[in-house]
Design an enzyme around this catalytic site. Structure first.
Site, PDB file in Angstrom:
ATOM      1  N   HIS A 156      27.826  41.945  33.068  1.00  0.00           N
ATOM      2  CA  HIS A 156      29.271  42.148  33.127  1.00  0.00           C
ATOM      3  C   HIS A 156      29.751  43.056  31.999  1.00  0.00           C
ATOM      4  O   HIS A 156      29.046  43.248  31.006  1.00  0.00           O
ATOM      5  CB  HIS A 156      30.009  40.802  33.031  1.00  0.00           C
ATOM      6  CG  HIS A 156      29.997  40.022  34.312  1.00  0.00           C
ATOM      7  ND1 HIS A 156      28.922  39.229  34.686  1.00  0.00           N
ATOM      8  CD2 HIS A 156      30.910  39.917  35.315  1.00  0.00           C
ATOM      9  CE1 HIS A 156      29.187  38.673  35.867  1.00  0.00           C
ATOM     10  NE2 HIS A 156      30.385  39.075  36.267  1.00  0.00           N
ATOM     11  N   LYS A 160      34.350  40.241  28.925  1.00  0.00           N
ATOM     12  CA  LYS A 160      34.273  38.934  29.598  1.00  0.00           C
ATOM     13  C   LYS A 160      34.148  37.831  28.556  1.00  0.00           C
ATOM     14  O   LYS A 160      33.379  37.933  27.607  1.00  0.00           O
ATOM     15  CB  LYS A 160      33.064  38.927  30.548  1.00  0.00           C
ATOM     16  CG  LYS A 160      32.997  37.667  31.392  1.00  0.00           C
ATOM     17  CD  LYS A 160      32.004  37.825  32.520  1.00  0.00           C
ATOM     18  CE  LYS A 160      31.864  36.541  33.320  1.00  0.00           C
ATOM     19  NZ  LYS A 160      33.126  36.087  33.912  1.00  0.00           N
TER      20      LYS A 160
HETATM   21  P1  NAP Z   1      41.910  40.466  31.935  1.00  0.00           P
HETATM   22  O1  NAP Z   1      42.033  41.903  32.323  1.00  0.00           O
HETATM   23  O2  NAP Z   1      41.697  40.123  30.489  1.00  0.00           O
HETATM   24  O3  NAP Z   1      43.207  39.713  32.477  1.00  0.00           O
HETATM   25  C1  NAP Z   1      43.606  38.437  32.064  1.00  0.00           C
HETATM   26  C2  NAP Z   1      45.099  38.475  32.008  1.00  0.00           C
HETATM   27  O4  NAP Z   1      45.616  37.161  31.775  1.00  0.00           O
HETATM   28  C3  NAP Z   1      45.625  39.367  30.863  1.00  0.00           C
HETATM   29  O5  NAP Z   1      46.600  40.245  31.380  1.00  0.00           O
HETATM   30  C4  NAP Z   1      46.230  38.345  29.885  1.00  0.00           C
HETATM   31  O6  NAP Z   1      47.296  38.913  29.151  1.00  0.00           O
HETATM   32  C5  NAP Z   1      46.706  37.315  30.889  1.00  0.00           C
HETATM   33  N1  NAP Z   1      47.073  36.037  30.313  1.00  0.00           N
HETATM   34  C6  NAP Z   1      46.524  35.386  29.253  1.00  0.00           C
HETATM   35  N2  NAP Z   1      47.205  34.254  29.023  1.00  0.00           N
HETATM   36  C7  NAP Z   1      48.197  34.206  29.961  1.00  0.00           C
HETATM   37  C8  NAP Z   1      49.250  33.301  30.232  1.00  0.00           C
HETATM   38  N3  NAP Z   1      49.438  32.225  29.493  1.00  0.00           N
HETATM   39  N4  NAP Z   1      50.087  33.555  31.262  1.00  0.00           N
HETATM   40  C9  NAP Z   1      49.903  34.632  32.023  1.00  0.00           C
HETATM   41  N5  NAP Z   1      48.945  35.549  31.798  1.00  0.00           N
HETATM   42  C10 NAP Z   1      48.113  35.328  30.782  1.00  0.00           C
HETATM   43  O7  NAP Z   1      40.722  39.787  32.745  1.00  0.00           O
HETATM   44  P2  NAP Z   1      40.259  40.073  34.246  1.00  0.00           P
HETATM   45  O8  NAP Z   1      39.060  40.942  34.237  1.00  0.00           O
HETATM   46  O9  NAP Z   1      41.421  40.425  35.082  1.00  0.00           O
HETATM   47  O10 NAP Z   1      39.742  38.617  34.645  1.00  0.00           O
HETATM   48  C11 NAP Z   1      40.613  37.510  34.733  1.00  0.00           C
HETATM   49  C12 NAP Z   1      39.796  36.280  35.093  1.00  0.00           C
HETATM   50  O11 NAP Z   1      39.222  36.480  36.393  1.00  0.00           O
HETATM   51  C13 NAP Z   1      38.619  36.016  34.145  1.00  0.00           C
HETATM   52  O12 NAP Z   1      38.433  34.623  34.033  1.00  0.00           O
HETATM   53  C14 NAP Z   1      37.440  36.647  34.877  1.00  0.00           C
HETATM   54  O13 NAP Z   1      36.190  36.059  34.513  1.00  0.00           O
HETATM   55  C15 NAP Z   1      37.805  36.329  36.298  1.00  0.00           C
HETATM   56  N6  NAP Z   1      37.218  37.189  37.315  1.00  0.00           N
HETATM   57  C16 NAP Z   1      37.014  36.597  38.513  1.00  0.00           C
HETATM   58  C17 NAP Z   1      36.531  37.324  39.563  1.00  0.00           C
HETATM   59  C18 NAP Z   1      36.359  36.631  40.893  1.00  0.00           C
HETATM   60  O14 NAP Z   1      35.928  37.289  41.853  1.00  0.00           O
HETATM   61  N7  NAP Z   1      36.672  35.350  40.989  1.00  0.00           N
HETATM   62  C19 NAP Z   1      36.211  38.681  39.401  1.00  0.00           C
HETATM   63  C20 NAP Z   1      36.446  39.267  38.158  1.00  0.00           C
HETATM   64  C21 NAP Z   1      36.965  38.513  37.129  1.00  0.00           C
HETATM   65  P3  NAP Z   1      46.991  39.543  27.671  1.00  0.00           P
HETATM   66  O15 NAP Z   1      45.877  40.509  27.860  1.00  0.00           O
HETATM   67  O16 NAP Z   1      48.265  40.181  27.271  1.00  0.00           O
HETATM   68  O17 NAP Z   1      46.616  38.365  26.801  1.00  0.00           O
END
Ligand code: NAP
Length: 267
Positions: A156, A160
């Site tokens: 990844h 992550k």
């Molecule tokens: P990311 O770009 O870091 O996005 C996470 C977002 O959540 C950021 O915008 C962050 O804001 C926000 N956040 C943090 N605390 C919050 C709160 N209290 N209220 C609302 N928003 C909040 O990460 P990502 O790559 O999108 O991944 C997000 C999650 O999905 C991770 O757990 C990842 O492992 C998972 N994921 C899942 C899949 C799937 O297929 N299921 C695929 C890829 C990723 P700030 O940055 O401003 O703190």
């Protein structure tokens, strides 16, 4: 078809922003509100990157959001701690969670399952929404019946937070259900550098690679006398996850139980 009213938590994230696009571009979906702790009180079009999306309020926390808005589904794509709080709270307001956030513990998953049973409400937790990844897991489970020696390598991007990935853990769990128990490698093997053999799951090993440039990839290696088998899936961008999110939202509306893993709702 009734429109599905959806709240998205984490709209500025790499996954969340794709989910916003999915919802606004799907005819029978409606984006009711978003939850973003940095922009509460604004409208989404006042947030960088969403100028063209009108009349969508932003709430800084889920309680305030659900006290004000009526919705059918919460899509959570945040962080494990926040995601668990969101899923729990959504269920308490009879809103069905579709959670892509990874890193929940077994106990947390059991708690959500219990709440769903008590309330008779649907909830989908999917460590991987990519349909190809779900097939990779299913094929690995099939192969695990015939090959006892397995190494899972998940790769990844370096932002992550959790390791091993939810997909790797889910793959190991699925293989474990089909594979005869075996502790792999030499019985006397010794790590000269700690972690060299990766994490251990029911005798299998899981290795986590983190590098900039990667998105989400996994290879499952099977070994036997004189042969190996490799099953690999690659997600090159986050749009690869959105067809699975759409299926999960449509399905959760018909569910009154807890589901962990997209493979359990695909026919
Ligand atoms: P990311 O770009 O870091 O996005 C996470 C977002 O959540 C950021 O915008 C962050 O804001 C926000 N956040 C943090 N605390 C919050 C709160 N209290 N209220 C609302 N928003 C909040 O990460 P990502 O790559 O999108 O991944 C997000 C999650 O999905 C991770 O757990 C990842 O492992 C998972 N994921 C899942 C899949 C799937 O297929 N299921 C695929 C890829 C990723 P700030 O940055 O401003 O703190």
């Amino acid at each position: 078809m009734n429109r599905v009213k959806i709240i998205i938590a984490g709209p500025r994230g790499r996954m969340g922003s794709e989910a916003v696009n999915l919802v606004i571009n799907t005819e029978h979906f409606e984006l009711t509100a978003v939850i973003d702790y940095k922009f509460g009180g604004k409208l989404l079009n006042e947030v960088e990157g969403f100028k063209k999306i009108h009349n969508v309020p932003v709430y800084s926390n889920i309680e305030e959001c659900l006290q004000t808005e009526t919705a059918d589904v919460l899509i959570d794509l945040t962080t494990p701690e926040v995601g668990m709080h969101h899923a729990r709270t959504a269920l308490s307001y009879n809103v069905r969670p579709v959670v892509g956030t990874t890193g929940f513990s077994k106990m947390e998953l059991e708690e959500l399952e219990y709440i769903c049973r008590e309330k008779g409400l649907g909830c989908i937790i999917a460590p991987n929404f990519a349909l190809g990844a779900v097939l990779m897991m299913k094929f690995s489970q099939m192969a695990g019946k015939y090959f006892n020696d397995i190494e899972i390598i998940e790769l990844h991007h370096d932002q992550k937070l959790d390791a091993p990935s939810g997909t790797a853990v889910k793959t190991a769990e699925m293989i474990s259900a089909a594979r005869s128990p075996k502790s792999q490698g030499h019985p006397n093997e010794k790590e000269t550098i700690s972690g060299a053999r990766g994490a251990e799951f029911d005798g299998m090993h899981i290795h986590s690679v983190r590098l900039p440039g990667l998105v989400a990839h996994q290879e499952v290696l099977f070994g036997s006398d004189g042969q190996t088998l490799s099953i690999r899936h690659d997600s090159y961008n986050r749009a690869s996850f959105m067809s699975g999110v759409k299926i999960a939202v449509d399905t959760v509306m018909k569910l009154d139980t807890f589901v962990y893993g997209l493979e359990n709702i695909l026919e």
